[in-house]
Each structure stands twice: as C-alpha cells, then as structure tokens.
Design a protein around this motif. Structure first.
Motif, short mmCIF file in Angstrom:
data_model
loop_
_atom_site.label_atom_id
_atom_site.label_comp_id
_atom_site.label_asym_id
_atom_site.label_seq_id
_atom_site.Cartn_x
_atom_site.Cartn_y
_atom_site.Cartn_z
N LEU A 173 0.99 -1.15 -0.03
CA LEU A 173 -0.31 0.11 -0.20
C LEU A 173 1.00 0.99 -0.04
O LEU A 173 0.41 2.12 -0.44
N LYS A 174 1.92 0.95 0.67
CA LYS A 174 2.56 2.46 0.53
C LYS A 174 3.71 2.39 -0.81
O LYS A 174 4.26 4.10 -1.41
N LEU A 175 3.96 1.43 -1.56
CA LEU A 175 3.79 1.65 -2.79
C LEU A 175 2.46 2.12 -3.80
O LEU A 175 3.93 2.61 -5.14
N ASP A 176 2.41 2.06 -3.47
CA ASP A 176 0.65 2.44 -4.43
C ASP A 176 1.12 3.78 -5.55
O ASP A 176 1.13 3.93 -6.40
N PRO A 177 1.04 4.84 -4.55
CA PRO A 177 1.19 5.94 -4.53
C PRO A 177 2.19 6.18 -5.67
O PRO A 177 2.05 7.52 -6.30
N ILE A 178 3.32 5.90 -5.13
CA ILE A 178 5.15 6.16 -5.68
C ILE A 178 5.12 5.28 -7.30
O ILE A 178 5.66 6.38 -8.16
N VAL A 179 4.46 4.18 -7.22
CA VAL A 179 4.28 3.87 -7.92
C VAL A 179 3.65 3.79 -9.62
O VAL A 179 4.06 4.28 -10.56
N GLU A 211 4.33 5.75 -12.88
CA GLU A 211 3.94 6.09 -14.80
C GLU A 211 3.70 6.89 -15.66
O GLU A 211 3.73 7.24 -16.24
N ARG A 212 3.28 7.93 -14.10
CA ARG A 212 2.32 9.20 -14.70
C ARG A 212 3.47 9.93 -15.62
O ARG A 212 3.81 10.70 -16.66
N ARG A 213 4.53 9.77 -15.04
CA ARG A 213 6.04 10.80 -14.60
C ARG A 213 6.84 10.35 -16.45
O ARG A 213 7.30 10.88 -17.16
N PHE A 214 6.77 8.97 -16.46
CA PHE A 214 7.94 7.95 -17.51
C PHE A 214 6.46 6.98 -18.04
O PHE A 214 6.99 6.09 -17.55
N ALA A 263 5.94 -1.79 -11.94
CA ALA A 263 4.42 -1.19 -12.92
C ALA A 263 3.36 -2.71 -12.82
O ALA A 263 2.77 -3.41 -11.55
N GLY A 264 4.11 -3.51 -13.06
CA GLY A 264 3.11 -4.91 -13.41
C GLY A 264 3.32 -5.53 -12.76
O GLY A 264 2.21 -6.67 -12.43
N TYR A 265 4.60 -6.22 -12.06
CA TYR A 265 5.30 -6.73 -10.83
C TYR A 265 4.32 -5.76 -9.81
O TYR A 265 3.46 -6.59 -8.84
N HIS A 266 4.18 -4.67 -10.02
CA HIS A 266 3.76 -4.24 -8.72
C HIS A 266 1.95 -4.31 -8.31
O HIS A 266 1.54 -5.11 -7.08
N ARG A 267 1.04 -4.89 -9.13
CA ARG A 267 -0.09 -5.14 -9.71
C ARG A 267 -0.34 -6.34 -9.57
O ARG A 267 -1.04 -7.51 -8.36
N LYS A 268 0.90 -7.59 -9.89
CA LYS A 268 1.18 -8.88 -10.15
C LYS A 268 0.81 -8.91 -7.66
O LYS A 268 0.06 -9.90 -8.02
N ASN A 269 2.09 -8.50 -7.49
CA ASN A 269 1.78 -8.54 -6.20
C ASN A 269 0.75 -8.83 -5.45
O ASN A 269 0.61 -9.02 -4.72
N ALA A 270 -0.13 -7.04 -6.14
CA ALA A 270 -1.46 -6.98 -5.10
C ALA A 270 -2.02 -8.23 -5.16
O ALA A 270 -2.88 -8.18 -3.78
#
Length: 131
Positions: free
Chosen positions: A6-12, A16-19, A29-36
């Motif tokens: 959850l702490k990583l959600d806003p960072i990721v 994604e918006r920036r790059f 970002a793909g791994y972040h969602r898979k891990n979620a």
C-alpha cells in the motif's frame, strides 16, 4: 507485505505518470500489480485457484507495454509467465519463463528468480492435472 504494498501504490502511480514509456517503470508497475493480486488472493492461490481480478489484466498490460519498448526484456517476459501461471495456463507460463531465462543468458546474466519460477511451474503441472 500488505502494508508495504500500500505504501508503494502512490510511488508506482507517480512513476507511471511521470515516465509512461519507460520499460523499467512499466515492468515494475506490472510486478507491483501482480504482487497486489497475490497478496489479495493468497489463500485462493495456495488452493490452486485463480480468482478473477482486474489486477491481473492490468499487470499483464504493463508487461506487454514494457515489451513494446524493449521486446526481449527478460524481466517482463518472466512477468508475463507469472501472470499466466497465476491464471493456470502452465504451458504458456513455462514458455515465457523459459524465454526470460534464455534472454538473460544471452545478455550474460543469470536469472535465479525465473529459474525458481520455472521449477515451480513444472512442479505445479502434475498437481493441477490431478484436479
């Protein structure tokens, strides 16, 4: 793990918006969602179930987008394999994970996480066939 995720959600999301066309950010970002997805559905995954959830489609889309910018990226290929594994498509998962290992070798590095994934996928096949 849930709290850290959850702490990583806003960072990721910010990255994604920036790059939006950065293959590394897209893969992360793909791994972040898979891990979620894995955190959210851990009990079902352990029971060899694959609950429907948009998180998997979002993760898959990020991996494909990363591959658009870096077509042979070992990490994104392994990420796709992980998504397919979670969906229960073990033959396709095995193909993408094997390809990620091949790409890593061609680029001159070892990929122990992908090698472990491949062993686990191959170990999962007989268990799923018993069902």
């Amino acid at each position: 793990a849930r709290k850290l995720q959850l702490k990583l959600d806003p960072i990721v999301a910010s990255a994604e918006r920036r790059f939006p066309q950065d293959a590394d950010i897209l893969g992360l970002a793909g791994y972040h969602r898979k891990n979620a997805y894995q955190i959210k559905h851990w009990t079902a995954i352990q029971a060899r179930q694959s609950p429907a959830d948009p998180l998997l489609a979002e993760a898959e889309a990020r991996f494909w987008e990363a591959l658009k910018y870096r077509p042979n990226d070992a990490s994104s290929l392994n990420g796709l394999g992980s998504i397919l594994w979670l969906r229960g498509d073990l033959d396709a998962a095995e193909f993408y994970v094997m390809r990620s290992i091949e790409r890593a070798q061609q680029e001159g590095f070892s990929y122990p996480y992908a090698e472990e994934d491949l062993q686990n996928i191959r170990g999962e096949k007989p268990l799923r066939e018993q069902r």
